[in-house]
Design an enzyme around this catalytic site. Structure first.
Site, short mmCIF file in Angstrom:
data_model
loop_
_atom_site.label_atom_id
_atom_site.label_comp_id
_atom_site.label_asym_id
_atom_site.label_seq_id
_atom_site.Cartn_x
_atom_site.Cartn_y
_atom_site.Cartn_z
N LYS A 110 0.83 -1.20 0.00
CA LYS A 110 0.00 0.00 0.00
C LYS A 110 0.87 1.26 0.00
O LYS A 110 1.87 1.32 0.74
CB LYS A 110 -0.89 -0.02 1.24
CG LYS A 110 -1.85 1.15 1.39
CD LYS A 110 -2.68 0.99 2.66
CE LYS A 110 -3.71 2.08 2.84
NZ LYS A 110 -4.56 1.84 4.02
N SER A 131 -9.18 1.83 3.11
CA SER A 131 -8.37 2.58 2.16
C SER A 131 -7.30 1.72 1.48
O SER A 131 -6.65 2.18 0.55
CB SER A 131 -7.69 3.73 2.91
OG SER A 131 -6.83 3.23 3.93
N SER A 143 -9.57 -0.19 7.36
CA SER A 143 -9.05 -0.02 6.00
C SER A 143 -8.51 -1.29 5.36
O SER A 143 -8.20 -1.31 4.18
CB SER A 143 -7.94 1.04 6.01
OG SER A 143 -8.51 2.32 6.07
#
Length: 398
Positions: free
Chosen positions: A33, A110, A134
């Protein structure tokens, strides 16, 4: 299918990242990420002006280095929501990754790109972060496994902060065996071990937060699990004051997020998505007394859950309140969905306990996950238990 089809990866020029020639993760590829530093790459945090200010990072985050040292190959950095501060997976600057399990619906965020990269079989596993869900949200929505480990168990240095007292690095995989292989490298030995015949406690107040049709579908899964693994218990409610917990979490998370990013926001004035600007404004206005109340409630809730779970009990709850919303869903519907979602996801975040989400339902409206939440330090045995629950959930009742 070409990997760009899914828009999982940030379009950075590829830079060689060395990995050990052999090791327990040899032959496997992973994605990271784009809030976690990898030497040779920038860290955008999902926002163009952060990317512009980032520069090329000189060092690799310890969690990434552990995977490289174990023989895994780095495949690239993945999309994230702006400032990693959303559970939808939509990004108005860099685009929204396509959910392979439910195209036309949100991928969840996210850690959107990492979940999509795993679900689309572009990598074997991927790192994400989880502050308020997330990692768990996109895992559920993309139909894969995901773990939010015990808070502080995985090193999160050289990761862009969102809310420091909740930020946790976790990972996605398509099956429990892969989840466990990565866990063996990142987690070290459990400090609490769950017995094979763990007691499953159904979090009834959490099932009540889910949409009725989602709760009904998951009840069917629970019946299959019960046939294989024995009685599920719902005598005690783990989270009777779920609304209080929701507000405690929101107050602390929003205030910490504002404190982490306000200097950048005030000096640079980056263009923020309207909903994100609202969340930061909310955080700015949270008073010290609200934060103090929230912290006191967190301590009480953690003590309550520690006593309830002891060393041999896990909580069973829906990961998400409903299947993934459509990409073009109206804001009002998204707001209701967000409020339900945070109520489910805030429990593990507040307690700092590990939660594994298991893909149990694939339907026309998208996947659904069922979660196990275990005592602090039980992460690896929780993954083993999740593997057994996943098998039981797949069995059809004659």
């Amino acid at each position: 299918m070409h990997h760009e089809t899914f828009k999982a990866f940030m379009p950075y020029p590829p830079v060689a990242v060395a990995h050990a020639p052999t090791g327990p993760l040899s032959g496997l590829s992973f994605a990271v990420k784009d809030v976690i530093d990898v030497a040779g790459y920038p860290t955008s945090c999902g926002t163009p002006l952060k990317l512009a200010a980032s520069g090329i990072k000189p060092s690799t985050a310890p969690v990434v280095q552990q995977l490289l040292d174990a023989g895994a190959r780095f495949a690239g950095k993945t999309h994230t929501d702006e400032f990693a501060f959303s559970i939808l997976g939509r990004n108005c600057h860099f685009g929204t990754p396509i959910n392979p399990a439910a195209p036309g619906r949100i991928p969840g965020g996210s850690s959107s790109g990492s979940a999509v990269a795993v679900a689309a079989r572009l990598v074997d596993f991927a790192l994400g972060t989880d502050t308020g869900g997330s990692l768990r949200a996109p895992a559920s929505y993309c139909g894969i496994f995901g773990i939010r480990p015990t808070f502080g168990r995985v090193d999160n240095s050289l990761c862009e902060p969102l809310a420091g007292s909740f930020d946790t690095v976790g990972w996605f995989a398509r099956d429990a065996k892969m989840l466990a292989r990565v866990g063996a490298v990142l987690l070290g030995p459990d400090t609490t071990s769950l017995p094979g015949a763990a007691r499953f406690l159904i979090a009834r107040s959490c099932f009540a937060v889910a949409k009725p049709e989602t709760a009904a579908e998951l009840e069917g899964v629970l019946r299959r699990v019960e046939l294989r693994l024995g009685m599920l218990d719902d005598t005690t409610d783990a989270a009777p004051n779920i609304d209080d917990l929701y507000w405690a979490f929101r107050h602390m998370q929003s205030r910490e997020a504002w404190e982490a990013h306000h200097t950048f926001i005030e000096e640079v004035e980056p263009p923020l998505a309207p909903a994100l600007a609202e969340r930061f404004a909310f955080g700015k206005d949270v008073t010290d007394s609200l934060v103090a109340e929230a912290r006191a409630l967190r301590v009480r809730f953690r003590q309550h859950l520690t006593a309830l779970l002891g060393e041999g009990t896990v909580l069973v709850l829906p990961t998400m309140p409903a299947p993934p919303p459509f990409l073009n869903e109206a804001d009002a519907a998204i707001e209701d969905f967000r409020n339900r979602t945070v109520r489910l996801l805030c429990l593990a975040s507040l307690a700092g306990f590990p939660q594994v989400t298991i893909p149990v339902i694939e339907s026309d409206s998208g996947p659904l996950g069922l979660s196990l939440l275990g005592p602090a330090g039980s992460d690896r045995s929780l993954i083993q238990l999740a593997s057994r629950v996943a098998e039981a959930a797949r069995e059809r009742i004659a």
